[in-house]
Design a protein around this motif. Structure first.
Motif, mmCIF file in Angstrom:
data_model
loop_
_atom_site.group_PDB
_atom_site.id
_atom_site.type_symbol
_atom_site.label_atom_id
_atom_site.label_comp_id
_atom_site.label_asym_id
_atom_site.label_seq_id
_atom_site.Cartn_x
_atom_site.Cartn_y
_atom_site.Cartn_z
ATOM 1 N N ARG A 120 0.788 -1.192 0.058
ATOM 2 C CA ARG A 120 -0.217 -0.005 -0.131
ATOM 3 C C ARG A 120 0.864 1.057 0.050
ATOM 4 O O ARG A 120 2.080 1.230 0.354
ATOM 5 C CB ARG A 120 -0.847 -0.047 1.226
ATOM 6 C CG ARG A 120 -1.857 -0.697 1.374
ATOM 7 C CD ARG A 120 -2.960 -0.429 2.589
ATOM 8 N NE ARG A 120 -2.192 -0.242 3.824
ATOM 9 C CZ ARG A 120 -2.077 -1.174 4.450
ATOM 10 N NH1 ARG A 120 -2.558 -2.430 4.592
ATOM 11 N NH2 ARG A 120 -1.467 -1.204 5.943
ATOM 12 N N THR A 121 0.478 2.325 -0.827
ATOM 13 C CA THR A 121 1.122 3.435 -0.558
ATOM 14 C C THR A 121 0.295 4.657 -0.152
ATOM 15 O O THR A 121 -0.742 4.833 -0.511
ATOM 16 C CB THR A 121 1.754 3.704 -1.881
ATOM 17 O OG1 THR A 121 2.139 2.731 -2.719
ATOM 18 C CG2 THR A 121 2.733 4.934 -1.936
ATOM 19 N N THR A 122 0.840 5.359 0.939
ATOM 20 C CA THR A 122 0.114 6.385 1.256
ATOM 21 C C THR A 122 1.221 7.813 1.287
ATOM 22 O O THR A 122 1.951 7.779 1.843
ATOM 23 C CB THR A 122 -0.206 6.251 2.937
ATOM 24 O OG1 THR A 122 -0.996 5.005 2.957
ATOM 25 C CG2 THR A 122 -1.216 7.504 3.511
ATOM 26 N N GLY A 123 0.764 8.631 0.143
ATOM 27 C CA GLY A 123 1.801 9.722 -0.026
ATOM 28 C C GLY A 123 3.002 8.965 -0.571
ATOM 29 O O GLY A 123 2.955 8.448 -1.370
ATOM 30 N N ARG A 124 4.269 9.441 0.225
ATOM 31 C CA ARG A 124 5.368 8.732 -0.202
ATOM 32 C C ARG A 124 5.718 7.561 0.668
ATOM 33 O O ARG A 124 6.758 6.935 0.199
ATOM 34 C CB ARG A 124 6.529 9.783 0.140
ATOM 35 C CG ARG A 124 6.339 11.174 -0.595
ATOM 36 C CD ARG A 124 7.746 11.947 -0.592
ATOM 37 N NE ARG A 124 7.353 13.305 -1.235
ATOM 38 C CZ ARG A 124 6.628 14.288 -0.479
ATOM 39 N NH1 ARG A 124 6.347 14.269 0.600
ATOM 40 N NH2 ARG A 124 6.697 15.558 -1.175
ATOM 41 N N GLN A 125 4.878 7.346 1.689
ATOM 42 C CA GLN A 125 5.191 5.910 2.386
ATOM 43 C C GLN A 125 4.519 4.803 1.819
ATOM 44 O O GLN A 125 3.393 4.613 1.451
ATOM 45 C CB GLN A 125 4.733 6.114 3.910
ATOM 46 C CG GLN A 125 5.159 4.915 4.735
ATOM 47 C CD GLN A 125 4.428 5.078 5.822
ATOM 48 O OE1 GLN A 125 4.701 6.083 6.670
ATOM 49 N NE2 GLN A 125 3.716 4.090 6.495
ATOM 50 N N LEU A 126 5.443 3.693 1.624
ATOM 51 C CA LEU A 126 5.016 2.590 1.257
ATOM 52 C C LEU A 126 4.863 1.470 2.439
ATOM 53 O O LEU A 126 6.127 1.562 3.073
ATOM 54 C CB LEU A 126 5.924 2.059 0.044
ATOM 55 C CG LEU A 126 5.508 0.334 -0.329
ATOM 56 C CD1 LEU A 126 5.500 0.647 -2.006
ATOM 57 C CD2 LEU A 126 6.495 -0.347 0.026
#
Lengths: 316, 140
Positions: free
Chosen positions: A254-260
């Motif tokens: 999952r990716t949220t913004g730049r965070q995976l």
């Protein structure tokens, strides 16, 4: 006792390409797994996944439409197998017009030679159940306690419990789990505990069977299954999975913004700047439920010993 | 006899919590050589954890030479971790008690004192080693 309860060489349950139909629809399809004897196994999966069907089939209540299912080395529900198996269905069927004492007497009569009256009494007494009370007048929690007392006192080698604790308050749940664990410790009973509340099983179970969509998705020692996975967190931009993931099996990402955030099965070392940690049982289960396309994983001890039709597992 | 407390939220593997609690009981003299540890059945009947978790902890303690399994009898303490230097009335303990009184008199509260002691411990012994099985692995 100082020996571990499990006997890795002995098999409690074994399915090869098992198919079970329920109300004319396939409830289990191409299920293959093995449960070694002496394990306390969490059977988890969403509602309608096939957990209840699997337990009922192991109790001999559903006939396989295909493949094989062996219970304690014999045929489910067979004459030599049934006395050694304790099965408690989700609705905990009891006779409402019998009293508590009648119910226990019936248990003793139906299980000659195996019945442990002292164990039954202990469990019933600890719950303040009145001997003369009719089963129909008991609360949900009290009925559960009585049903568990019946199934424990049978002294089965294999206990199949379908959502046994669902209507117990936290105190009673702890007490019944403790009684179940003491049972397993003393008699090396194999226990299969179906539930959709994963967190309450984490401390009690040392084996996991994850079923969804009528198939076994994960099977093995919880410790080994957890150790085979990593939660990976790091920075990733752009479409598609990071290049570094290519050699590994990605269960979920999952990716949220730049965070995976991903759950992977590493194959060798993971390169790049990633924070990794071992998942909790709940994280492992949820990630697999959200990703039905993730490949099946059976730990070596969960591979069926019987000659498995090779295509059955590859197709899964 | 000791009683184990299992903290499900601690993030420390359950068997390690048991190992730590036995070690702590040995340090404090709650357990001394010859004492019997509770059986796996007794532990699980109180804590509702899996019996193999208890046995795994006992095997680890056995491996460290702290306890031994006597087949058919149970698991017994082989050696103590209690140090005479830590007992009530020992000079080192008295000095620390005296120092703690002065720290308190100087206005430090419990957390200040704990933080100060931790900092000094790290200076002397290095960082506290994390438990090897807590599942954290840096990969950066």
């Amino acid at each position: 006792m100082t020996d571990l309860t499990f006997r890795p060489g002995r098999t409690a349950l074994e399915a090869v390409g098992l198919e079970v139909r329920h109300r004319r629809r396939p409830a289990l399809n191409d299920c293959s797994f093995r449960l070694p004897a002496g394990r306390v196994c969490a059977l988890v999966g969403p509602n309608g996944a096939g957990k209840s069907t699997l337990l009922a089939a192991a109790a001999g209540l559903h006939k396989p439409a295909g493949g094989t299912l062996r219970v304690l080395g014999g045929t489910p529900g067979g004459r030599d197998v049934r006395p050694r198996v304790g099965y408690l269905a989700q609705d905990k069927p009891l006779y409402p017009n019998l009293t508590v004492a009648d119910t226990l007497r019936m248990g003793g009569t139906l299980n000659p030679g195996r019945w442990d009256e002292a164990a039954a009494q202990r469990l019933v007494r600890a719950g303040d159940l009145d001997d003369g009370a009719r089963v129909g007048s008991l609360s949900g929690g009290q009925r559960t306690r009585l049903a568990l007392a019946l199934v424990f006192a049978k002294r089965p080698e294999l206990l199949l419990l379908d959502e046994p604790m669902a209507d117990l308050d936290p105190l009673a749940r702890h007490a019944m789990t403790a009684a179940l664990m003491a049972e397993a410790a003393e008699h090396a009973t194999t226990v299969v505990l179906a539930s959709h509340v994963v967190s309450e099983l984490e401390e009690a179970c040392d084996y996991l069977l994850l079923v969804s969509g009528g198939r076994v998705r994960l099977a093995g020692e919880t410790e080994d299954l957890l150790a085979a996975h990593r939660v990976v967190v790091g920075r990733h931009e752009g479409p598609g999975a990071p290049r570094e993931f290519a050699p590994h099996t990605v269960v979920e990402s999952r990716t949220t913004g730049r965070q995976l955030t991903a759950l992977i099965r590493p194959d060798g070392e993971l390169t790049g700047r990633w924070e990794t940690s071992e998942p909790s049982l709940e994280e492992l289960v949820l990630a697999h439920l959200r990703s039905p396309e993730a490949p099946v994983l059976l730990a070596p001890s969960a591979e069926p010993r019987a000659a498995a039709p090779a295509k059955a597992r590859e197709a899964a | 006899m000791v009683e184990f407390r299992i903290d499900r939220r601690s993030g420390v593997a359950t068997y390690l919590q048991i190992v730590h609690q036995v070690r702590q009981a040995l340090r404090l003299g709650l357990l001394t050589p010859g004492d019997k540890l509770p059986t796996a059945k007794e532990v699980v009947a109180a804590t509702a954890i899996n019996p193999n978790t208890v046995l795994k902890a006992y095997r680890e303690l056995d491996r460290e030479g702290l306890v031994e399994a006597r087949p058919g009898l149970g698991t017994f303490v082989r050696r103590s971790l209690a140090r005479p230097e830590t007992a009530d009335g020992a000079p080192l303990r008295a000095e620390l008690a005296d120092w703690t009184r002065r720290a308190r008199a100087a206005g430090l509260d419990r957390e200040d004192v704990a933080a100060l002691i931790t900092a000094v411990l790290e200076d002397s012994f290095g960082e506290h080693p994390q438990d090897v099985h807590d599942g954290q692995e840096g990969n950066a």
